[in-house]
Scaffold this motif. Structure first.
Motif, short mmCIF file in Angstrom:
data_model
loop_
_atom_site.label_atom_id
_atom_site.label_comp_id
_atom_site.label_asym_id
_atom_site.label_seq_id
_atom_site.Cartn_x
_atom_site.Cartn_y
_atom_site.Cartn_z
N LYS A 1 60.64 100.25 98.31
CA LYS A 1 62.17 99.33 98.52
C LYS A 1 62.08 98.29 98.85
O LYS A 1 63.02 97.00 98.52
N LYS B 1 57.23 104.97 98.25
CA LYS B 1 58.20 104.91 98.89
C LYS B 1 58.43 103.21 99.02
O LYS B 1 59.52 102.69 98.92
N TYR C 1 60.50 106.59 89.57
CA TYR C 1 61.65 106.35 89.85
C TYR C 1 62.78 106.53 89.05
O TYR C 1 63.22 106.48 89.70
#
Length: 519
Positions: free
Chosen positions: A464, A460, A449
């Motif tokens: 998120k 992801k 990341y």
């Protein structure tokens, strides 16, 4: 016709002298003299237990009583506890005088470092410092230095991180920047390596948009040296300046006060006999220098001691009088002579521990309450012999030591969320919070990341959720009060669920709750 009004005048009018006398209540003659002397430089030589904090608090209240704008008053201390005590005393006195002062428009009473933060938040941009800079703690600084030593392929035994950190700290306290250090005439390999590490350390801080603890002293001085606009502003910002524990100031703190007090209305409190921080850069000679810096300074000595017995003071005076460079004084106790001082010499730490344990058992047997007994020792390692002796003698005890409040993991984690929400360049805070409390983001995913590497669908999803948390905190920080933002952190980041509902972690939750007292 004026006769009927006499009773009203007599019962309701308080002449100025009466109001002044109220402020002076409870002060001895020397303390009153220090409070009333408000025009020009003042050196208060305050022996231990002589009521110096009380004197400063009454002086600040007196200035406000006399019409000085509270916002024009500055009082600098060395610890948050001392600042809070002074603040409480000042506002208690003002309340007694029926003077309402809004805290936001009141005197600035805080530590040197909080003063540095204030200056840099307000005007740091004039010297290239972003307003939303992060403040690195000691652990963060050491972590960076460890990384740099590894990146430079240096042997940690030859360049131990704690030593490198201490060298950089001392250089900053002496107002020596990385560029200044690199220009020094010592071109030995070791010196060149130190210069490279210092420069790399500063580059890393700039990338993080962060300042370390020592920058909070160095950067304000550099700002005032380099920016005429900032210098003009701060020379007129505070009309009356107070400095506590002046004997413990280092070079950076000394120069900072010289800038701020160019008008001469500065009152410093100190005692060379209590100078114990030279090992961390403090220079007790600043106190001796005061009368040379301000030739017209008034010197007032507080010699009445309200804390110790006369025998203790006589013993202390007998020892300290052999020091050559000091301001002469002779403490006098307001208490009785007291018990004699006993010195016992033993062969080793084991005998020492057993002697203390047996003496405590004797005291408890003599109806002395155990909670009234304390044992002081110089280093944490010395507790082992004492604890062993207490266990053998079945003496219950409580060890007062451990991790400082702001160094506790849960406290640092909560604050790191705030730091990162306000400064997304702060990768140290990001690494700290991305999986704390645990949310399934391990080291591999963290590195991917940070390095903007491609992520799988399930990765992801985890990222998120984390980004949503940060956005909610950021949004709260833009419009809500500090305490509300903290509450948002605890709720959205999962602290409440992770700590409050977990009995084993209940103490950590209480530590986090303590943060609200500082917001």
């Amino acid at each position: 016709m004026w006769i009927p009004f006499l009773p009203y005048i007599a019962t309701n009018f308080r002449p100025p002298y009466t109001r002044i006398m109220t402020i002076l209540e409870g002060l001895n003659e020397r303390q009153q003299e220090a409070v009333l002397y408000t025009a020009g430089p003042l050196l208060i030589v305050a022996g231990a237990g002589s009521g110096k904090t009380k004197t400063i608090a009454h002086r600040i209240a007196y200035l406000i009583r006399q019409g000085v704008d509270p916002a024009q008053i500055l009082a600098v201390t060395f610890t948050n506890k001392a600042a809070e005590e002074m603040r409480a005393r000042v506002y208690t006195l003002l309340k007694k005088e029926k003077i309402a002062v809004n805290a936001a428009a009141g005197p600035f009473m805080g530590t040197f470092h909080s003063l540095g933060v204030h200056i840099m938040r307000q005007h740091g941009s004039l010297n290239g410092i972003p307003k939303n800079f992060s403040i690195l703690d000691e652990e963060d600084s050491k972590s960076i230095i460890k990384d740099l030593i590894r990146e430079h392929e240096l042997d940690p035994d030859n360049y131990p991180p704690p030593r490198i950190r201490a060298i950089i700290r001392n250089l900053k306290n002496e107002l020596i920047t990385a560029d200044d250090f690199a220009k020094q005439d010592d071109d030995t390999p070791y010196q060149k390596t130190l210069a490279a590490l210092y420069n790399a350390y500063e580059t890393r801080l700039q990338k993080l948009k962060g300042l370390d603890f020592d920058d909070l002293l160095l950067k304000p001085v550099l700002l005032l040296q380099r920016s005429e606009a900032a210098r003009t502003w701060y020379e007129n910002r505070w009309s009356h300046i107070h400095v506590d524990e002046y004997q413990d100031t280092n070079h950076a703190q000394y120069i900072l006060m010289r800038f701020l007090a160019s008008h001469g209305n500065i009152a410093v409190v100190g005692d060379i006999d209590q100078a114990i921080y030279s090992w961390r850069g403090a220079d007790w000679r600043n106190l001796l220098q005061f009368e040379m810096d301000w030739p017209d300074a008034r010197v007032i000595t507080l010699e009445e001691n309200y804390r110790s017995t006369q025998l203790i003071l006589e013993a202390a005076n007998a020892v300290i009088q052999h020091n050559k460079e000091r301001k002469e004084k002779n403490l006098r106790s307001t208490k009785e002579a007291g018990e004699t001082i006993t010195l016992t010499i033993l062969e080793n730490e084991r005998q020492e521990g057993m002697f203390i344990a047996e003496y405590i058992a004797h005291l408890v047997g003599s109806k002395v309450q155990a909670g009234q007994i304390a044992v002081l020792f110089r280093t944490n390692a010395q507790s082992r012999a004492l604890e062993e002796a207490f266990l053998k003698k079945n003496i219950p005890y409580r060890l007062i030591a451990g991790v400082k409040f702001y160094e506790r993991k849960e406290v640092k984690d909560a604050l790191a969320y705030l730091r990162y929400a306000l400064n997304e360049n702060d990768l140290l805070s990001l690494k700290r919070i991305i999986n704390s409390p645990p949310r399934g983001i391990g080291k591999v995913l963290t590195l991917k990341y940070i390095g903007s590497k491609p992520l799988a669908a399930h990765e992801k999803e985890k990222i998120k959720k984390f980004e949503v948390i940060i956005e909610k905190i950021k949004k709260a920080a833009m419009s809500e009060s500090a305490s509300t933002v903290l509450a948002t952190v605890l709720k959205e980041a999962g602290f409440r669920a992770h700590y409050k509902d977990n009995k084993a972690e209940h103490d950590r939750w209480e530590n986090i709750q303590e943060l609200f007292y500082f917001f």
